[in-house]
Scaffold this active site. Structure first.
Site, mmCIF file in Angstrom:
data_model
loop_
_atom_site.group_PDB
_atom_site.id
_atom_site.type_symbol
_atom_site.label_atom_id
_atom_site.label_comp_id
_atom_site.label_asym_id
_atom_site.label_seq_id
_atom_site.Cartn_x
_atom_site.Cartn_y
_atom_site.Cartn_z
ATOM 1 N N ASP A 29 0.831 -1.196 0.000
ATOM 2 C CA ASP A 29 0.000 0.000 0.000
ATOM 3 C C ASP A 29 0.872 1.255 0.000
ATOM 4 O O ASP A 29 1.934 1.272 0.630
ATOM 5 C CB ASP A 29 -0.902 -0.018 1.245
ATOM 6 C CG ASP A 29 -2.020 1.000 1.163
ATOM 7 O OD1 ASP A 29 -2.295 1.510 0.067
ATOM 8 O OD2 ASP A 29 -2.627 1.287 2.211
ATOM 9 N N GLY A 30 0.424 2.280 -0.701
ATOM 10 C CA GLY A 30 1.107 3.568 -0.653
ATOM 11 C C GLY A 30 1.676 4.049 -1.963
ATOM 12 O O GLY A 30 2.323 5.101 -2.007
ATOM 13 N N ARG A 33 0.219 7.583 -2.809
ATOM 14 C CA ARG A 33 0.726 8.646 -1.935
ATOM 15 C C ARG A 33 2.196 8.941 -2.215
ATOM 16 O O ARG A 33 2.634 10.088 -2.145
ATOM 17 C CB ARG A 33 0.517 8.255 -0.466
ATOM 18 C CG ARG A 33 -0.850 8.637 0.069
ATOM 19 C CD ARG A 33 -1.129 7.988 1.394
ATOM 20 N NE ARG A 33 -1.505 6.594 1.225
ATOM 21 C CZ ARG A 33 -1.731 5.760 2.234
ATOM 22 N NH1 ARG A 33 -1.584 6.185 3.478
ATOM 23 N NH2 ARG A 33 -2.091 4.519 2.008
ATOM 24 N N ARG A 42 -0.004 8.847 -10.679
ATOM 25 C CA ARG A 42 -0.118 7.624 -9.889
ATOM 26 C C ARG A 42 0.559 6.441 -10.579
ATOM 27 O O ARG A 42 1.088 5.551 -9.913
ATOM 28 C CB ARG A 42 -1.591 7.297 -9.618
ATOM 29 C CG ARG A 42 -2.255 8.275 -8.659
ATOM 30 C CD ARG A 42 -3.722 7.927 -8.443
ATOM 31 N NE ARG A 42 -3.885 6.668 -7.742
ATOM 32 C CZ ARG A 42 -3.919 6.538 -6.415
ATOM 33 N NH1 ARG A 42 -3.754 7.602 -5.636
ATOM 34 N NH2 ARG A 42 -4.106 5.361 -5.863
ATOM 35 N N HIS A 46 2.994 3.239 -9.183
ATOM 36 C CA HIS A 46 2.835 1.798 -9.415
ATOM 37 C C HIS A 46 4.105 1.201 -10.031
ATOM 38 O O HIS A 46 4.503 0.081 -9.685
ATOM 39 C CB HIS A 46 1.630 1.547 -10.311
ATOM 40 C CG HIS A 46 0.323 1.957 -9.700
ATOM 41 N ND1 HIS A 46 -0.028 1.609 -8.414
ATOM 42 C CD2 HIS A 46 -0.704 2.700 -10.191
ATOM 43 C CE1 HIS A 46 -1.226 2.105 -8.140
ATOM 44 N NE2 HIS A 46 -1.652 2.767 -9.193
ATOM 45 N N SER A 74 -6.824 -5.869 -5.560
ATOM 46 C CA SER A 74 -7.983 -6.424 -4.852
ATOM 47 C C SER A 74 -9.213 -6.406 -5.755
ATOM 48 O O SER A 74 -9.267 -5.689 -6.763
ATOM 49 C CB SER A 74 -8.274 -5.621 -3.584
ATOM 50 O OG SER A 74 -8.875 -4.387 -3.896
ATOM 51 N N GLU A 76 -11.842 -5.021 -5.030
ATOM 52 C CA GLU A 76 -12.397 -3.667 -4.917
ATOM 53 C C GLU A 76 -11.661 -2.659 -5.807
ATOM 54 O O GLU A 76 -12.183 -1.588 -6.104
ATOM 55 C CB GLU A 76 -12.338 -3.200 -3.462
ATOM 56 C CG GLU A 76 -13.302 -3.919 -2.526
ATOM 57 C CD GLU A 76 -12.800 -5.282 -2.081
ATOM 58 O OE1 GLU A 76 -11.603 -5.583 -2.320
ATOM 59 O OE2 GLU A 76 -13.592 -6.049 -1.506
ATOM 60 N N TRP A 78 -11.207 -2.658 -8.827
ATOM 61 C CA TRP A 78 -11.883 -2.416 -10.099
ATOM 62 C C TRP A 78 -12.727 -1.145 -10.038
ATOM 63 O O TRP A 78 -13.090 -0.585 -11.080
ATOM 64 C CB TRP A 78 -12.779 -3.609 -10.458
ATOM 65 C CG TRP A 78 -12.004 -4.846 -10.811
ATOM 66 C CD1 TRP A 78 -11.873 -5.967 -10.056
ATOM 67 C CD2 TRP A 78 -11.262 -5.079 -12.009
ATOM 68 N NE1 TRP A 78 -11.089 -6.897 -10.706
ATOM 69 C CE2 TRP A 78 -10.706 -6.378 -11.900
ATOM 70 C CE3 TRP A 78 -11.010 -4.323 -13.144
ATOM 71 C CZ2 TRP A 78 -9.909 -6.926 -12.904
ATOM 72 C CZ3 TRP A 78 -10.228 -4.874 -14.152
ATOM 73 C CH2 TRP A 78 -9.682 -6.166 -14.027
ATOM 74 N N LEU A 140 11.672 -20.287 -3.823
ATOM 75 C CA LEU A 140 10.670 -19.427 -3.179
ATOM 76 C C LEU A 140 9.346 -19.629 -3.877
ATOM 77 O O LEU A 140 9.284 -19.679 -5.108
ATOM 78 C CB LEU A 140 11.074 -17.946 -3.273
ATOM 79 C CG LEU A 140 10.032 -16.936 -2.772
ATOM 80 C CD1 LEU A 140 9.895 -17.005 -1.254
ATOM 81 C CD2 LEU A 140 10.393 -15.517 -3.209
ATOM 82 N N LEU A 204 -7.049 -5.004 7.267
ATOM 83 C CA LEU A 204 -6.702 -6.138 6.408
ATOM 84 C C LEU A 204 -7.269 -6.002 4.999
ATOM 85 O O LEU A 204 -6.814 -6.702 4.086
ATOM 86 C CB LEU A 204 -7.189 -7.447 7.030
ATOM 87 C CG LEU A 204 -6.533 -7.824 8.361
ATOM 88 C CD1 LEU A 204 -7.079 -9.162 8.854
ATOM 89 C CD2 LEU A 204 -5.017 -7.893 8.209
ATOM 90 N N GLU A 216 0.842 -13.094 12.767
ATOM 91 C CA GLU A 216 1.290 -11.887 13.450
ATOM 92 C C GLU A 216 1.106 -10.718 12.483
ATOM 93 O O GLU A 216 1.522 -10.789 11.324
ATOM 94 C CB GLU A 216 2.766 -12.006 13.844
ATOM 95 C CG GLU A 216 3.049 -13.076 14.884
ATOM 96 C CD GLU A 216 2.388 -12.768 16.222
ATOM 97 O OE1 GLU A 216 2.373 -11.583 16.617
ATOM 98 O OE2 GLU A 216 1.883 -13.704 16.863
#
Length: 251
Positions: A29-30, A33, A42, A46, A74, A76, A78, A140, A204, A216
């Site tokens: 996230d961020g 900003r 923006r 990204h 996510s 959302e 969209w 990984l 979350l 955690e």
């Protein structure tokens, strides 16, 4: 015996040794900003976020983390402006097309969860190609959540079980948490030990809600494009200082 006891014991048994998480999940996230603070579009945020993904993958490999799950888009998302969604999907297509070979050379196995079909046939095909190419790698496990929403995932699993029960395939009275988890998109993955969210937000956002029951949680102020090896190692160190009791008595 409470229903949660068996999964808790399984979580204890699978917990990482020496205070290291086996599975780290990150809400990235961020980006916006970060770009706004620099008076950039923006899309620039990204693109900078993709560089942070590369750094984090390298840090995960170096630290011995087995699973890394990244919340990239996510369900959302969209609802964001069409121009931003177009920029994100173009960046995703570019990443799958041009970064997969490097992931393969590094021994990274790529897996995608979520409703990938919403991105259209081009990205769906690129995603499938990337998963095939890297499928045998073991250094990984990189899981990318795209058009993903935990509530939709849980609802789909419940519908699947309901249909199986209606057809006589399962006895509802015999179902437990393990049977339900087996219908999730993460069925063959360990639950996250550590869930990190960047940018200072403390929620979350519909990410791995079932799987993170005993994770955690760590919320850091760093904006995602500024996240790197030092921040990843600091998060692992914080994890190592915590006592994980999985609902048991204090030590």
């Amino acid at each position: 015996m409470p229903d949660g006891v068996a999964p808790v014991e399984a979580a204890r048994a699978g917990a990482a040794a020496a205070g290291r998480p086996r599975h780290v999940a990150i809400i990235m996230d961020g980006n916006g900003r970060w770009a706004s603070a620099r008076r950039l579009p923006r899309a620039a945020g990204h693109r900078a976020g993709v560089k942070a993904v590369r750094r984090t993958i390298e840090a995960a490999i170096t630290s011995g983390v087995e699973w890394l799950t990244l919340y990239a888009f996510s369900s959302e998302n969209w609802g964001r402006p069409a121009e931003e969604v177009a920029d994100l999907t173009a960046l995703l297509k570019h990443y799958l097309r041009h970064e997969t070979a490097e992931l393969h050379r590094e021994g990274v196995r790529l897996r995608i969860i979520g409703d990938r079909d919403r991105f259209g046939p081009d990205i769906t095909a690129e995603a499938a190609r990337a998963e095939r190419l890297t499928g045998a790698n073991t250094r990984l496990n990189l899981v990318v959540a795209l058009s993903y929403g935990a509530r939709a995932e849980i609802l789909a699993a419940a519908r699947r079980l309901a249909a199986e029960a209606a057809a006589g395939g399962v006895d509802p009275a015999s179902l437990g948490e393990a049977e339900f988890a087996a219908r999730l998109t993460t069925a063959d993955m360990p639950d996250p030990d550590l869930l990190i969210r960047t940018s200072g937000e403390r929620r979350l956002s519909n990410f791995l809600l079932w799987q993170s029951a005993y994770a955690e949680l760590l919320f850091v102020d760093t904006l995602w494009p500024d996240f790197g090896t030092a921040e990843f190692e600091a998060a692992l160190a914080e994890f190592g200082r915590r006592e994980r009791r999985f609902g048991g008595r204090p030590g």
